[in-house]
Enzyme design. Structure first.
Site, PDB file in Angstrom:
ATOM      1  N   LYS A  81       1.691   2.206  -5.100  1.00  0.00           N
ATOM      2  CA  LYS A  81       2.654   1.659  -6.410  1.00  0.00           C
ATOM      3  C   LYS A  81       1.650   2.120  -7.705  1.00  0.00           C
ATOM      4  CE  LYS A  81       2.943  -2.727  -4.639  1.00  0.00           C
ATOM      5  NZ  LYS A  81       2.659  -2.574  -3.166  1.00  0.00           N
TER       6      LYS A  81
ATOM      7  N   GLN B 117       2.117  -6.165  -3.174  1.00  0.00           N
ATOM      8  CA  GLN B 117       2.267  -6.213  -1.578  1.00  0.00           C
ATOM      9  C   GLN B 117       3.640  -5.624  -1.319  1.00  0.00           C
ATOM     10  OE1 GLN B 117       1.537  -9.988  -2.764  1.00  0.00           O
ATOM     11  NE2 GLN B 117      -0.529  -8.876  -2.457  1.00  0.00           N
TER      12      GLN B 117
ATOM     13  N   ASP C 128       0.706  -1.209  -0.060  1.00  0.00           N
ATOM     14  CA  ASP C 128      -0.009   0.025  -0.028  1.00  0.00           C
ATOM     15  C   ASP C 128       0.688   1.315   0.013  1.00  0.00           C
ATOM     16  OD1 ASP C 128      -2.343  -1.841   0.210  1.00  0.00           O
ATOM     17  OD2 ASP C 128      -1.804  -1.786   2.374  1.00  0.00           O
TER      18      ASP C 128
END
Ligand code: IMP
Length: 429
Positions: A16, A223, A13
């Site tokens: 990206k 992730q 988070d």
């Protein structure tokens, strides 16, 4: 020719989506190499917001988009995501999307098992996205997974399903859950085969050809490196390798295919789910960051835990992912704070340490050592040059660079693509 890997340098988070979109416009091929639809990337293009989970960001721009062997694919989620994009006018065709024939499938039993475990006794909860990611990777490593290519040979499925169910039904009996009939899994797979097979390809070979032809390849990590199964805050991690090295293994190219690693780094820290978070601010500072930064999960809608920037962790990620430069995001969220703290080291049992230890017990005991910097009152939102930034904000950025041992190559100052200060284009390294 430069091929770029983008990874999150914290717990995911980091923002990206915007950076990957900016880079994907310049890329010829965009590749996902790990994770699955636990990821959530939001792209904002010309004011329209696109939410992607499993598909590489390149699909929105019509770039050749590849789902590599390292990804776990829920075929129903894949079809649903393509459907949602089609409603927004983005069509995903077998010419633009290629899925590795040797990628592992996530089945309904994986999703169910993930949820069962998460709702089981306290103490074992990871706070997963309940998408079946972990159980699917377990079956892959346990050599009983169903893979994309198996959809092309439905007659071989019953034996594979029996093998998988021998394991899962034993588990389910132990959990007091009803056993699963092989026919239910067969039907689940047969019903989706025709929708997935047109996209199947020998991805390692395709990528090798494209690389030799001089195409620019963007490897899109999901992730963050601190959720890596080896290098993350184990066991509070995801079940794949999220560090940059996985770009090679998870796509079928050698390590030499990667020439630049860009670490996406948020100007503060967030985490979703359970696990250690030394610089967490479970107080008004955390609330300020969460509200200003809209820190709610794209996939699950969960409220993210928020805290100060932890340079120890990012410095560690710079090493484990071989990060060449970072894209610093969400600096504007810090606007208006009187003071800003940065975690520069930890104290463990009375001693100063400069890294996060691997042991779960020690990770829970480390205490952050902070340095305090003056904040700034002016807005940094939308700045497009260093000159537009307040002096204290520039100082903060420079101090981050010094602490983590990597330069800021991009500074993102709002979700809009043009609100970016570019120092160096990773593709033109
Ligand atoms: P899983 O990947 O669903 O197994 O979840 C394992 C851990 O990774 C949990 O703490 C999740 O919250 C976290 N996680 C998984 N995907 C993401 C992501 O895209 N962003 C942030 N955290 C994630």
């Amino acid at each position: 020719m430069a091929n770029v890997v983008v990874v999150g340098s914290q717990w995911g988070d980091e923002g990206k989506g915007k950076i990957v979109d900016w880079l994907s416009e310049q890329a010829d091929v965009v590749v996902r190499f790990q994770g699955g639809h636990n990821a959530g990337h939001t792209l904002v293009i010309d004011g329209v917001s696109y939410k992607l989970s499993l598909l590489p960001s390149g699909v929105v721009r019509g770039k050749l988009s590849v789902i590599g062997n390292g990804v776990v694919i829920d075929p129903h989620a894949l079809v649903a995501e393509m459907g949602r994009l089609a409603e927004q006018g983005v069509s995903v065709s077998p010419q633009t999307l290629k899925i590795a024939d040797n990628a592992t499938l996530i089945l309904s039993l994986h999703r169910e098992l993930d949820a069962l475990r998460e709702s089981a006794a306290a103490g074992t909860k990871i706070g997963t996205t309940k998408r079946g990611i972990g159980p699917a990777y377990e079956d892959k490593v346990g050599r009983r997974a169903i893979r994309v290519m198996d959809l092309a040979n439905l007659q071989t499925l019953p034996a594979k399903i029996d093998r998988m169910l021998a394991h899962h039904n034993a588990l389910r009996r132990g959990l007091g859950e009803p056993e699963i009939e092989a026919s239910a899994i067969y039907d689940e797979l047969a019903s989706v085969a025709d929708k997935v097979l047109p996209f199947m390809d020998t991805v390692w070979s395709l990528l090798d050809q494209r690389r030799r032809a001089g195409d620019r390849i963007l490897f899109e990590g999901a992730q963050g490196a601190l959720l890596d199964i080896d290098h993350g805050t184990y066991p509070f991690v995801t079940s794949s390798n999220t560090v940059a090295g996985q770009a090679a293994t998870g796509s079928g190219l050698g390590p030499g295919a990667v020439s630049y690693v860009l670490g996406i780094t948020k100007a503060y820290t967030t985490r979703v789910g359970e696990g250690p978070f030394p610089s967490e601010q479970d107080n008004e500072v955390g609330d300020f960051l969460g509200t200003r930064g809209h820190e709610f999960g794209t996939v699950t809608g969960r409220k993210r835990r928020c805290g100060w920037f932890d340079s120890v962790l990012v410095r560690q990620t710079v090493s484990t992912s071989g990060i060449n430069g970072i894209a610093l995001t969400k600096l504007d969220v810090l606007d208006g704070l009187d003071e800003i703290r940065i975690c520069v080291a930890y104290e463990l049992d009375g001693k100063r340490i400069e890294h996060l230890p691997a042991s779960q017990g020690e990770q829970a005991r480390v205490k952050p050592i902070y340095e305090t910097l003056p904040g700034w009152k002016e807005s940094t939102k939308g700045a497009r040059s260093w000159a537009e930034l307040p002096a204290q904000a520039v100082k903060y950025v420079r101090y981050v660079e010094e602490l983590i041992g990597a330069p800021v190559t991009m500074l993102s100052t709002s979700p809009e693509r043009d609100d970016t200060i570019l120092v160096q284009n990773p593709f033109q390294d």
